[in-house]
Design a protein around this motif. Structure first.
Motif, PDB file in Angstrom:
ATOM      1  N   LYS A 129     -39.271 -55.227   6.486  1.00 36.54           N
ATOM      2  CA  LYS A 129     -38.717 -56.427   7.114  1.00 36.54           C
ATOM      3  C   LYS A 129     -39.317 -57.683   6.487  1.00 36.54           C
ATOM      4  O   LYS A 129     -40.447 -57.691   5.993  1.00 36.54           O
ATOM      5  N   GLU A 130     -38.530 -58.734   6.492  1.00 41.32           N
ATOM      6  CA  GLU A 130     -38.977 -60.041   6.007  1.00 41.32           C
ATOM      7  C   GLU A 130     -38.519 -61.103   6.984  1.00 41.32           C
ATOM      8  O   GLU A 130     -37.576 -60.897   7.753  1.00 41.32           O
ATOM      9  N   TYR A 131     -39.199 -62.249   6.932  1.00 41.89           N
ATOM     10  CA  TYR A 131     -38.948 -63.315   7.888  1.00 41.89           C
ATOM     11  C   TYR A 131     -38.397 -64.545   7.162  1.00 41.89           C
ATOM     12  O   TYR A 131     -38.835 -64.881   6.056  1.00 41.89           O
ATOM     13  N   PHE A 132     -37.464 -65.219   7.813  1.00 37.40           N
ATOM     14  CA  PHE A 132     -36.808 -66.378   7.210  1.00 37.40           C
ATOM     15  C   PHE A 132     -36.619 -67.481   8.239  1.00 37.40           C
ATOM     16  O   PHE A 132     -36.414 -67.209   9.425  1.00 37.40           O
ATOM     17  N   VAL A 133     -36.673 -68.723   7.758  1.00 35.75           N
ATOM     18  CA  VAL A 133     -36.143 -69.847   8.533  1.00 35.75           C
ATOM     19  C   VAL A 133     -34.653 -69.894   8.244  1.00 35.75           C
ATOM     20  O   VAL A 133     -34.228 -69.740   7.093  1.00 35.75           O
ATOM     21  N   VAL A 134     -33.847 -70.097   9.279  1.00 30.09           N
ATOM     22  CA  VAL A 134     -32.396 -69.993   9.137  1.00 30.09           C
ATOM     23  C   VAL A 134     -31.733 -71.314   9.525  1.00 30.09           C
ATOM     24  O   VAL A 134     -32.172 -72.011  10.443  1.00 30.09           O
ATOM     25  N   SER A 135     -30.686 -71.661   8.805  1.00 29.80           N
ATOM     26  CA  SER A 135     -29.957 -72.906   9.062  1.00 29.80           C
ATOM     27  C   SER A 135     -28.864 -72.685  10.100  1.00 29.80           C
ATOM     28  O   SER A 135     -28.581 -71.564  10.525  1.00 29.80           O
ATOM     29  N   ASP A 136     -28.209 -73.785  10.477  1.00 28.65           N
ATOM     30  CA  ASP A 136     -26.991 -73.685  11.271  1.00 28.65           C
ATOM     31  C   ASP A 136     -25.886 -73.074  10.403  1.00 28.65           C
ATOM     32  O   ASP A 136     -26.018 -72.983   9.174  1.00 28.65           O
ATOM     33  N   LEU A 137     -24.789 -72.693  11.041  1.00 31.41           N
ATOM     34  CA  LEU A 137     -23.668 -72.103  10.316  1.00 31.41           C
ATOM     35  C   LEU A 137     -23.033 -73.150   9.398  1.00 31.41           C
ATOM     36  O   LEU A 137     -22.779 -74.283   9.818  1.00 31.41           O
ATOM     37  N   ILE A 138     -22.783 -72.753   8.159  1.00 34.16           N
ATOM     38  CA  ILE A 138     -22.246 -73.660   7.146  1.00 34.16           C
ATOM     39  C   ILE A 138     -20.838 -73.210   6.766  1.00 34.16           C
ATOM     40  O   ILE A 138     -20.612 -72.044   6.448  1.00 34.16           O
ATOM     41  N   GLU A 139     -19.908 -74.151   6.793  1.00 38.03           N
ATOM     42  CA  GLU A 139     -18.540 -73.892   6.337  1.00 38.03           C
ATOM     43  C   GLU A 139     -18.439 -74.367   4.887  1.00 38.03           C
ATOM     44  O   GLU A 139     -18.487 -75.578   4.625  1.00 38.03           O
ATOM     45  N   PRO A 140     -18.298 -73.478   3.921  1.00 37.88           N
ATOM     46  CA  PRO A 140     -18.311 -73.883   2.512  1.00 37.88           C
ATOM     47  C   PRO A 140     -17.186 -74.828   2.119  1.00 37.88           C
ATOM     48  O   PRO A 140     -17.276 -75.514   1.108  1.00 37.88           O
ATOM     49  N   VAL A 191     -34.700 -69.413   4.101  1.00 36.80           N
ATOM     50  CA  VAL A 191     -35.905 -69.590   3.293  1.00 36.80           C
ATOM     51  C   VAL A 191     -36.960 -68.631   3.828  1.00 36.80           C
ATOM     52  O   VAL A 191     -37.290 -68.662   5.023  1.00 36.80           O
ATOM     53  N   ARG A 192     -37.480 -67.775   2.950  1.00 36.80           N
ATOM     54  CA  ARG A 192     -38.441 -66.768   3.401  1.00 36.80           C
ATOM     55  C   ARG A 192     -39.765 -67.415   3.794  1.00 36.80           C
ATOM     56  O   ARG A 192     -40.244 -68.335   3.131  1.00 36.80           O
ATOM     57  N   ILE A 193     -40.361 -66.901   4.867  1.00 30.55           N
ATOM     58  CA  ILE A 193     -41.635 -67.397   5.370  1.00 30.55           C
ATOM     59  C   ILE A 193     -42.622 -66.230   5.451  1.00 30.55           C
ATOM     60  O   ILE A 193     -42.302 -65.194   6.043  1.00 30.55           O
ATOM     61  N   PRO A 194     -43.806 -66.367   4.864  1.00 34.65           N
ATOM     62  CA  PRO A 194     -44.817 -65.309   5.014  1.00 34.65           C
ATOM     63  C   PRO A 194     -45.172 -65.118   6.492  1.00 34.65           C
ATOM     64  O   PRO A 194     -45.141 -66.084   7.279  1.00 34.65           O
ATOM     65  N   GLU A 195     -45.526 -63.917   6.851  1.00 34.35           N
ATOM     66  CA  GLU A 195     -45.804 -63.621   8.259  1.00 34.35           C
ATOM     67  C   GLU A 195     -46.924 -64.497   8.816  1.00 34.35           C
ATOM     68  O   GLU A 195     -46.886 -64.894   9.986  1.00 34.35           O
ATOM     69  N   ASP A 196     -47.917 -64.815   7.983  1.00 28.99           N
ATOM     70  CA  ASP A 196     -49.049 -65.593   8.488  1.00 28.99           C
ATOM     71  C   ASP A 196     -48.716 -67.074   8.690  1.00 28.99           C
ATOM     72  O   ASP A 196     -49.549 -67.841   9.169  1.00 28.99           O
ATOM     73  N   ARG A 197     -47.473 -67.486   8.364  1.00 27.60           N
ATOM     74  CA  ARG A 197     -47.068 -68.879   8.561  1.00 27.60           C
ATOM     75  C   ARG A 197     -45.954 -69.011   9.603  1.00 27.60           C
ATOM     76  O   ARG A 197     -45.440 -70.101   9.834  1.00 27.60           O
ATOM     77  N   LEU A 198     -45.609 -67.913  10.256  1.00 22.79           N
ATOM     78  CA  LEU A 198     -44.529 -67.956  11.239  1.00 22.79           C
ATOM     79  C   LEU A 198     -44.851 -68.891  12.397  1.00 22.79           C
ATOM     80  O   LEU A 198     -43.951 -69.537  12.957  1.00 22.79           O
ATOM     81  N   GLU A 199     -46.115 -69.001  12.741  1.00 19.28           N
ATOM     82  CA  GLU A 199     -46.504 -69.826  13.891  1.00 19.28           C
ATOM     83  C   GLU A 199     -46.234 -71.316  13.665  1.00 19.28           C
ATOM     84  O   GLU A 199     -46.247 -72.106  14.602  1.00 19.28           O
TER      85      GLU A 199
END
Length: 282
Positions: A129-140, A191-199
């Motif tokens: 598993k990997e962790y990401f910050v996610v944006s709002d839905l984008i209509e291209p 954008v991927r975030i390392p687990e130790d920076r999720l906080e």
């Protein structure tokens, strides 16, 4: 007996230029004892300790303004305090440089990885598993809205995470695989975030790519390639008795840093899968 040294003699002793000594005089950092009627600067022998201190502090990367203040206040206790402060600054700079080097390693390894990619090959593998910050839905299809969403999205993320060297990602509804061109469908940026920076991020800004089995492959952002790619994906799933088990995850391995031609951008597309029969995979 000679009482004064010329600016050239001091410059030679210190290993710096006459122009530098003139500048030090102008900013009140290191001034001559006197200026002759001819306009020449003259220094005394007992000033060598002061220029030595300046050279040492400059070699320790202390700014000239700080050196000027230091020389006016110096005593053993003050010196110890300021050297500790300077060490802290250097430590932070080292950490910044290490982050830059890590980002550079990421970009370099991405290029190296792509030199070995077989664009005709699909792979089946277990991914952690990997962790990401996610944006709002984008209509291209809506450029103005897309720009605004990306602006808000990037403003939420610390620069060290945006520019880590790891590919930016995209999340697309898994059902669009049957609809053809996945890059014409609504998506969310990742954008991927390392687990130790999720906080550092709010819970509603984060999303986890689950651990599990994924079918994946690489494709260039060309319409005909994407269409063929989708067909190969569907054929592979059918032959292997697999079905999509979630959304489509993408990573842009070759982006605008590597090419100005959008059709040369390269994506890795990952589909979480499960057995059609319900049997465990692996």
């Amino acid at each position: 007996m000679k009482k004064f040294l010329s600016i050239s003699e001091v410059a030679e002793y210190a290993g710096i230029s006459r122009r530098t000594l003139i500048y030090y005089d102008q900013i009140d950092l290191f001034k001559p004892k006197k200026i002759g009627e001819n306009g020449y600067r003259y220094y005394t022998f007992d000033q060598y300790g002061e220029i030595d201190a300046i050279l040492i502090l400059k070699a320790l990367n202390m700014p000239l303004d700080d050196i000027r203040t230091f020389l006016k206040r110096r005593n053993p206790d003050y010196t110890q305090k300021e050297l500790l402060n300077q060490r802290d600054k250097v430590t932070r700079k080292i950490q910044e440089l290490e982050q830059i080097r890590t980002a550079l390693d990421g970009y370099i390894s991405r290029h190296e990885k792509l030199t070995e990619v077989d664009f005709e090959q699909l792979s089946f593998q277990y991914r952690e598993k990997e962790y990401f910050v996610v944006s709002d839905l984008i209509e291209p299809s809506d450029d103005s809205s897309t720009f605004q969403i990306y602006s808000r999205f990037y403003s939420l993320i610390q620069s060290r995470d945006i520019f880590s060297g790891y590919p930016i990602g995209f999340l697309v509804d898994g059902r669009v695989l049957d609809e053809g061109h996945i890059h014409l469908s609504p998506y969310r940026a990742l954008v991927r975030i390392p687990e130790d920076r999720l906080e550092l991020y709010a819970e509603n800004q984060l999303i986890t790519r689950p651990a599990g089995y994924y079918v994946s492959g690489f494709v260039r952002d060309e319409i005909h390639q994407l269409s063929d790619f989708s067909d190969r994906f569907k054929k592979y799933l059918q032959e292997q008795g697999l079905v999509i088990d979630g959304d489509i995850w993408e990573l842009m391995w070759q982006d605008e840093i590597a090419t100005a031609n959008r059709e040369q951008q390269i994506f890795e597309v990952m589909l979480p899968v499960r057995s059609k029969s319900g049997k465990p995979l692996g």
